[in-house]
Design a protein around this motif. Sequence first.
Motif, PDB file in Angstrom:
ATOM      1  N   GLU A 324     -38.995 104.348  25.766  1.00 20.78           N
ATOM      2  CA  GLU A 324     -39.871 103.817  24.725  1.00 20.78           C
ATOM      3  C   GLU A 324     -41.068 104.737  24.491  1.00 20.78           C
ATOM      4  OE1 GLU A 324     -40.632  99.944  26.256  1.00 20.78           O
ATOM      5  OE2 GLU A 324     -38.597  99.230  25.806  1.00 20.78           O
ATOM      6  N   GLN A 325     -41.570 105.326  25.570  1.00 15.47           N
ATOM      7  CA  GLN A 325     -42.692 106.268  25.444  1.00 15.47           C
ATOM      8  C   GLN A 325     -42.262 107.513  24.666  1.00 15.47           C
ATOM      9  OE1 GLN A 325     -43.949 108.224  29.096  1.00 15.47           O
ATOM     10  NE2 GLN A 325     -46.083 107.855  28.585  1.00 15.47           N
ATOM     11  N   CYS A 326     -41.076 108.043  24.979  1.00 13.53           N
ATOM     12  CA  CYS A 326     -40.575 109.220  24.262  1.00 13.53           C
ATOM     13  C   CYS A 326     -40.418 108.922  22.781  1.00 13.53           C
ATOM     14  CB  CYS A 326     -39.240 109.671  24.850  1.00 13.53           C
ATOM     15  SG  CYS A 326     -39.342 110.388  26.503  1.00 13.53           S
ATOM     16  N   LEU A 327     -39.849 107.783  22.451  1.00 14.28           N
ATOM     17  CA  LEU A 327     -39.638 107.425  21.055  1.00 14.28           C
ATOM     18  C   LEU A 327     -40.950 107.228  20.311  1.00 14.28           C
ATOM     19  CD1 LEU A 327     -36.638 104.977  21.536  1.00 14.28           C
ATOM     20  CD2 LEU A 327     -36.586 107.100  20.228  1.00 14.28           C
ATOM     21  N   THR A 330     -43.215 111.242  20.960  1.00 13.47           N
ATOM     22  CA  THR A 330     -42.669 112.601  20.946  1.00 13.47           C
ATOM     23  C   THR A 330     -42.080 112.936  19.587  1.00 13.47           C
ATOM     24  OG1 THR A 330     -42.116 112.287  23.285  1.00 13.47           O
ATOM     25  CG2 THR A 330     -41.133 114.174  22.178  1.00 13.47           C
ATOM     26  N   PRO A 331     -42.352 114.139  19.043  1.00 10.33           N
ATOM     27  CA  PRO A 331     -41.701 114.542  17.788  1.00 10.33           C
ATOM     28  C   PRO A 331     -40.221 114.787  18.000  1.00 10.33           C
ATOM     29  CG  PRO A 331     -42.983 116.366  18.689  1.00 10.33           C
ATOM     30  CD  PRO A 331     -43.278 115.171  19.540  1.00 10.33           C
ATOM     31  N   LEU A 332     -39.397 113.893  17.444  1.00 12.41           N
ATOM     32  CA  LEU A 332     -37.952 113.968  17.613  1.00 12.41           C
ATOM     33  C   LEU A 332     -37.288 113.853  16.247  1.00 12.41           C
ATOM     34  CD1 LEU A 332     -37.561 111.480  20.614  1.00 12.41           C
ATOM     35  CD2 LEU A 332     -37.501 113.977  20.754  1.00 12.41           C
ATOM     36  N   ASN A 333     -36.172 114.546  16.091  1.00 14.67           N
ATOM     37  CA  ASN A 333     -35.414 114.421  14.858  1.00 14.67           C
ATOM     38  C   ASN A 333     -34.644 113.103  14.846  1.00 14.67           C
ATOM     39  OD1 ASN A 333     -36.129 116.922  13.633  1.00 14.67           O
ATOM     40  ND2 ASN A 333     -34.825 117.944  15.140  1.00 14.67           N
ATOM     41  N   ALA A 334     -34.192 112.721  13.659  1.00 16.51           N
ATOM     42  CA  ALA A 334     -33.568 111.413  13.486  1.00 16.51           C
ATOM     43  C   ALA A 334     -32.338 111.244  14.370  1.00 16.51           C
ATOM     44  CB  ALA A 334     -33.204 111.201  12.019  1.00 16.51           C
ATOM     45  N   ASP A 335     -31.524 112.309  14.548  1.00 14.51           N
ATOM     46  CA  ASP A 335     -30.315 112.176  15.351  1.00 14.51           C
ATOM     47  C   ASP A 335     -30.642 111.870  16.806  1.00 14.51           C
ATOM     48  OD1 ASP A 335     -31.408 114.729  15.578  1.00 14.51           O
ATOM     49  OD2 ASP A 335     -29.489 115.675  16.022  1.00 14.51           O
ATOM     50  N   VAL A 336     -31.706 112.501  17.338  1.00 16.11           N
ATOM     51  CA  VAL A 336     -32.107 112.236  18.722  1.00 16.11           C
ATOM     52  C   VAL A 336     -32.692 110.828  18.828  1.00 16.11           C
ATOM     53  CG1 VAL A 336     -33.573 112.983  20.631  1.00 16.11           C
ATOM     54  CG2 VAL A 336     -32.506 114.680  19.138  1.00 16.11           C
ATOM     55  N   GLN A 337     -33.505 110.439  17.869  1.00 15.64           N
ATOM     56  CA  GLN A 337     -34.065 109.094  17.873  1.00 15.64           C
ATOM     57  C   GLN A 337     -32.948 108.044  17.870  1.00 15.64           C
ATOM     58  OE1 GLN A 337     -36.629 108.999  14.455  1.00 15.64           O
ATOM     59  NE2 GLN A 337     -38.396 109.811  15.579  1.00 15.64           N
ATOM     60  N   GLU A 338     -31.942 108.262  17.040  1.00 18.04           N
ATOM     61  CA  GLU A 338     -30.863 107.282  16.909  1.00 18.04           C
ATOM     62  C   GLU A 338     -30.100 107.098  18.216  1.00 18.04           C
ATOM     63  OE1 GLU A 338     -28.506 108.616  13.679  1.00 18.04           O
ATOM     64  OE2 GLU A 338     -30.051 108.208  12.162  1.00 18.04           O
ATOM     65  N   THR A 373     -32.549 117.865  25.016  1.00 16.78           N
ATOM     66  CA  THR A 373     -33.668 118.075  24.092  1.00 16.78           C
ATOM     67  C   THR A 373     -34.975 117.597  24.703  1.00 16.78           C
ATOM     68  OG1 THR A 373     -32.312 117.980  22.093  1.00 16.78           O
ATOM     69  CG2 THR A 373     -34.625 117.357  21.863  1.00 16.78           C
ATOM     70  N   LEU A 374     -34.974 116.430  25.314  1.00 13.65           N
ATOM     71  CA  LEU A 374     -36.190 115.900  25.929  1.00 13.65           C
ATOM     72  C   LEU A 374     -36.668 116.804  27.067  1.00 13.65           C
ATOM     73  CD1 LEU A 374     -35.389 112.075  26.061  1.00 13.65           C
ATOM     74  CD2 LEU A 374     -36.956 113.241  24.506  1.00 13.65           C
ATOM     75  N   LEU A 375     -35.741 117.260  27.906  1.00 12.96           N
ATOM     76  CA  LEU A 375     -36.143 118.110  29.029  1.00 12.96           C
ATOM     77  C   LEU A 375     -36.628 119.476  28.547  1.00 12.96           C
ATOM     78  CD1 LEU A 375     -33.354 117.193  31.600  1.00 12.96           C
ATOM     79  CD2 LEU A 375     -35.766 116.558  31.681  1.00 12.96           C
ATOM     80  N   GLU A 376     -36.015 119.992  27.477  1.00 16.32           N
ATOM     81  CA  GLU A 376     -36.488 121.272  26.929  1.00 16.32           C
ATOM     82  C   GLU A 376     -37.878 121.115  26.320  1.00 16.32           C
ATOM     83  OE1 GLU A 376     -36.202 124.948  27.055  1.00 16.32           O
ATOM     84  OE2 GLU A 376     -34.138 124.220  26.971  1.00 16.32           O
TER      85      GLU A 376
END
Length: 419
Positions: A324-327, A330-338, A373-376
């Motif tokens: 929930e914190q990452c979402l 964190t700046p994430l693209n839609a595919d990662v968010q989904e 992606t999150l770890l990078e």
Amino acid sequence: MSGSAWGELEHALVTSWNVDTLAVYADHLQQRGDPRGALIALDLSPAPEDTAWRTERQSLLVAWLGEELAARAGHLVQHGFLHSLREDRFHPPGVLEGPLGGFVRSCTLRGGERDVARLASRPRPWLTSLTLVNLSDAPVSALVRDALVTAAPHLQELQLLGRPAFDAFMHPAVRRVYQERQRGARPYPTLTAPDGVDVRDLSPSHDVRGPYVTREEVDLALDAVDATPDRGQLQALYGGLFTDGDSLPALLLRLRAAGLVTLDGPIARLTRAGRVLRDKEPHRPPRVRAREVDSSKWVLWAETTPVRQSYMVGLLRHHARHLEQCLALTPLNADVQEVLVAWRHFLTELQAADDSERLRFNDEASLARAVETLLELWDLLGRELRWEDRGLGELRDLEAALGPSSAARAVLFRLVWGM
């Protein structure tokens, strides 16, 4: 062109890369009937919005690589080469062993002797930079090391993260060695190199996914991509600013894994997440209803199939809160968010299931890419993300359960009460 003149042209290009020499090289390849020559010429004048340009480029890739490899890896090819290669989930497996493997200019390997042996198993005449992330305490054998020296005669730069992969590396062409001196309390031994080699300290990265990169370097690379999407011009204008640690081509691959840029042959562009990070677009987190976990004693486990192996991912409460914190932050693209939202809902299903029941997430590959992606992002941006260490540890455990990019496997998940 005589054989000696051709050799001089290739040597000039491999030792001092520039687009003028590349254009001459492309002309002579075309005279020989090599489709790489026309491909290089096409990439030197990119027109990605032009359908005819894209069609011609794809046909040249097929003529060189075959239809299957052109479809899987054509977007990685730039000016007839792989300017940088990382064996991660964003590269098709087996690139080093295929026809592109002989045209790699820089490479990052995470592993030990077996991975170095694969690199050394065939000639790498264009390889000038190599980064080795040694995840074990065992050095690479002298036999494999010497095979690497022979396979990559023009290697100029070596970067060593973790314990040095070699005790000594007496390569006659290497001019710079970057070595991580210490991780934790114990310093690493110093690599023995030939006289005259410039040996420099390398700062440890957060998650050992590549050399340490400052936030200023990340911002500079993103701004450079935004200003100059043409990767040939990008390297010519900005490549000299990235000399300690990641080169610009290698950094672009890391930014791609972090979801901040896209790479499409000779073109690089900022993603939505990249634009958010540079304040060019507002951050729009997905609307996800927070779900409380009933107890802090539910533990998430993963079991691989068909080869049975169990991994403890961590406490469900910590893992869910971290997602929930990452979402949210964190700046994430839609595919990662989904996929992260879907994973969060899946954890809710697990909580409602019997503790002996094992469920499979419907898309392990997408989940694995999202975790990478999150770890990078963490490795590049560090504590600016304000993530909790426990949540990071559980992300790493989940990555281990999902397996390496070269060995996709099915995973069953379950919750167990208590530690």
